[in-house]
Motif scaffolding. Sequence first.
Motif, PDB file in Angstrom:
ATOM      1  N   GLU A  21     -23.062 -67.899 -56.509  1.00 54.64           N
ATOM      2  CA  GLU A  21     -24.159 -67.063 -56.441  1.00 54.64           C
ATOM      3  C   GLU A  21     -24.086 -65.575 -56.106  1.00 54.64           C
ATOM      4  O   GLU A  21     -24.422 -64.740 -56.925  1.00 54.64           O
ATOM      5  CB  GLU A  21     -25.338 -67.691 -55.710  1.00 54.64           C
ATOM      6  CG  GLU A  21     -25.835 -68.895 -56.308  1.00 54.64           C
ATOM      7  CD  GLU A  21     -26.940 -69.710 -55.504  1.00 54.64           C
ATOM      8  OE1 GLU A  21     -27.411 -69.091 -54.703  1.00 54.64           O
ATOM      9  OE2 GLU A  21     -27.488 -70.927 -55.644  1.00 54.64           O
ATOM     10  N   ALA A  24     -21.991 -63.921 -58.778  1.00 58.35           N
ATOM     11  CA  ALA A  24     -22.698 -63.491 -59.894  1.00 58.35           C
ATOM     12  C   ALA A  24     -23.800 -62.292 -59.458  1.00 58.35           C
ATOM     13  O   ALA A  24     -24.018 -61.379 -60.512  1.00 58.35           O
ATOM     14  CB  ALA A  24     -23.774 -64.552 -60.220  1.00 58.35           C
ATOM     15  N   MET A  25     -24.332 -62.423 -58.322  1.00 57.15           N
ATOM     16  CA  MET A  25     -25.151 -61.108 -57.983  1.00 57.15           C
ATOM     17  C   MET A  25     -24.282 -59.788 -57.858  1.00 57.15           C
ATOM     18  O   MET A  25     -24.762 -58.855 -58.278  1.00 57.15           O
ATOM     19  CB  MET A  25     -25.749 -61.369 -56.513  1.00 57.15           C
ATOM     20  CG  MET A  25     -26.726 -60.288 -56.034  1.00 57.15           C
ATOM     21  SD  MET A  25     -28.255 -60.070 -57.093  1.00 57.15           S
ATOM     22  CE  MET A  25     -29.062 -61.570 -56.578  1.00 57.15           C
ATOM     23  N   GLN A  26     -23.124 -60.089 -57.270  1.00 57.52           N
ATOM     24  CA  GLN A  26     -22.471 -58.747 -57.295  1.00 57.52           C
ATOM     25  C   GLN A  26     -21.883 -58.261 -58.492  1.00 57.52           C
ATOM     26  O   GLN A  26     -22.090 -56.946 -58.813  1.00 57.52           O
ATOM     27  CB  GLN A  26     -20.954 -59.022 -56.671  1.00 57.52           C
ATOM     28  CG  GLN A  26     -20.944 -58.950 -54.975  1.00 57.52           C
ATOM     29  CD  GLN A  26     -19.588 -59.485 -54.397  1.00 57.52           C
ATOM     30  OE1 GLN A  26     -18.728 -59.988 -54.997  1.00 57.52           O
ATOM     31  NE2 GLN A  26     -19.727 -59.115 -53.132  1.00 57.52           N
ATOM     32  N   ASN A  27     -21.718 -59.058 -59.630  1.00 55.22           N
ATOM     33  CA  ASN A  27     -21.333 -58.604 -60.941  1.00 55.22           C
ATOM     34  C   ASN A  27     -22.596 -58.025 -61.643  1.00 55.22           C
ATOM     35  O   ASN A  27     -22.352 -56.902 -62.370  1.00 55.22           O
ATOM     36  CB  ASN A  27     -20.835 -59.870 -61.629  1.00 55.22           C
ATOM     37  CG  ASN A  27     -19.577 -60.256 -61.389  1.00 55.22           C
ATOM     38  OD1 ASN A  27     -18.906 -59.398 -60.807  1.00 55.22           O
ATOM     39  ND2 ASN A  27     -19.213 -61.688 -61.690  1.00 55.22           N
ATOM     40  N   LYS A  28     -23.547 -58.514 -61.251  1.00 51.76           N
ATOM     41  CA  LYS A  28     -25.050 -58.068 -61.886  1.00 51.76           C
ATOM     42  C   LYS A  28     -25.239 -56.717 -61.422  1.00 51.76           C
ATOM     43  O   LYS A  28     -25.561 -55.683 -62.041  1.00 51.76           O
ATOM     44  CB  LYS A  28     -26.069 -59.059 -61.711  1.00 51.76           C
ATOM     45  CG  LYS A  28     -27.584 -58.617 -62.012  1.00 51.76           C
ATOM     46  CD  LYS A  28     -28.610 -59.423 -61.752  1.00 51.76           C
ATOM     47  CE  LYS A  28     -30.030 -59.061 -62.274  1.00 51.76           C
ATOM     48  NZ  LYS A  28     -31.029 -60.020 -61.915  1.00 51.76           N
ATOM     49  N   LEU A  29     -25.159 -56.428 -59.976  1.00 44.97           N
ATOM     50  CA  LEU A  29     -25.489 -55.020 -59.411  1.00 44.97           C
ATOM     51  C   LEU A  29     -24.404 -54.100 -59.889  1.00 44.97           C
ATOM     52  O   LEU A  29     -24.771 -52.988 -60.133  1.00 44.97           O
ATOM     53  CB  LEU A  29     -25.106 -55.327 -57.801  1.00 44.97           C
ATOM     54  CG  LEU A  29     -26.407 -56.050 -56.958  1.00 44.97           C
ATOM     55  CD1 LEU A  29     -26.227 -56.213 -55.876  1.00 44.97           C
ATOM     56  CD2 LEU A  29     -27.636 -55.276 -57.381  1.00 44.97           C
ATOM     57  N   LYS A  31     -22.798 -54.084 -62.899  1.00 47.68           N
ATOM     58  CA  LYS A  31     -23.188 -53.645 -64.198  1.00 47.68           C
ATOM     59  C   LYS A  31     -24.226 -52.623 -64.330  1.00 47.68           C
ATOM     60  O   LYS A  31     -24.406 -51.870 -64.876  1.00 47.68           O
ATOM     61  CB  LYS A  31     -23.448 -55.125 -64.864  1.00 47.68           C
ATOM     62  CG  LYS A  31     -23.666 -54.857 -66.382  1.00 47.68           C
ATOM     63  CD  LYS A  31     -23.711 -56.109 -67.220  1.00 47.68           C
ATOM     64  CE  LYS A  31     -23.767 -55.860 -68.516  1.00 47.68           C
ATOM     65  NZ  LYS A  31     -23.969 -56.826 -69.477  1.00 47.68           N
ATOM     66  N   GLN A  32     -25.425 -52.900 -63.411  1.00 49.02           N
ATOM     67  CA  GLN A  32     -26.397 -52.074 -63.370  1.00 49.02           C
ATOM     68  C   GLN A  32     -25.998 -50.744 -62.856  1.00 49.02           C
ATOM     69  O   GLN A  32     -26.543 -49.816 -63.311  1.00 49.02           O
ATOM     70  CB  GLN A  32     -27.464 -52.603 -62.160  1.00 49.02           C
ATOM     71  CG  GLN A  32     -28.407 -53.689 -62.636  1.00 49.02           C
ATOM     72  CD  GLN A  32     -29.120 -54.279 -61.639  1.00 49.02           C
ATOM     73  OE1 GLN A  32     -29.202 -54.046 -60.342  1.00 49.02           O
ATOM     74  NE2 GLN A  32     -30.268 -55.146 -61.930  1.00 49.02           N
TER      75      GLN A  32
END
Length: 121
Positions: A21, A24-29, A31-32
């Motif tokens: 998790e 996944a949060m690191q990858n999402k941030l 990408k943002q």
Amino acid sequence: MDVKAKILASQKLEHLQDWNEAKAMQNKLRKQRSEQFRSNLFWFGMWVGSGRSGVFMFLAGAAVFLTGGLLWGTNMPKAISCPSQKTLCYQLRWDKPSVILPGQIKQILKDYQRSHQRRRR
């Protein structure tokens, strides 16, 4: 023994799920942030390319590089001759003792000739 193994396995599973998790949060941030940077970069490019702002950026860049070139060109030579201490040539020089003023020329030539004659003997 079997109960301890099940407890350890469930704890490892929980840690792995938490780890996944977090990744996944690191990858999402990431990408943002990448999208935000790209958006800002395109906005800056359009701002520079439109009208007065582009001209201002060009003139500001040219002024910075010309000033840097002037300072580098004035301070790069080991010795430089300036007409007087009030000239810009003298004022921009960081190593003021290496500046040769008109009153020092005769003394420098005498010292040079004296040292040159000593070598020949």
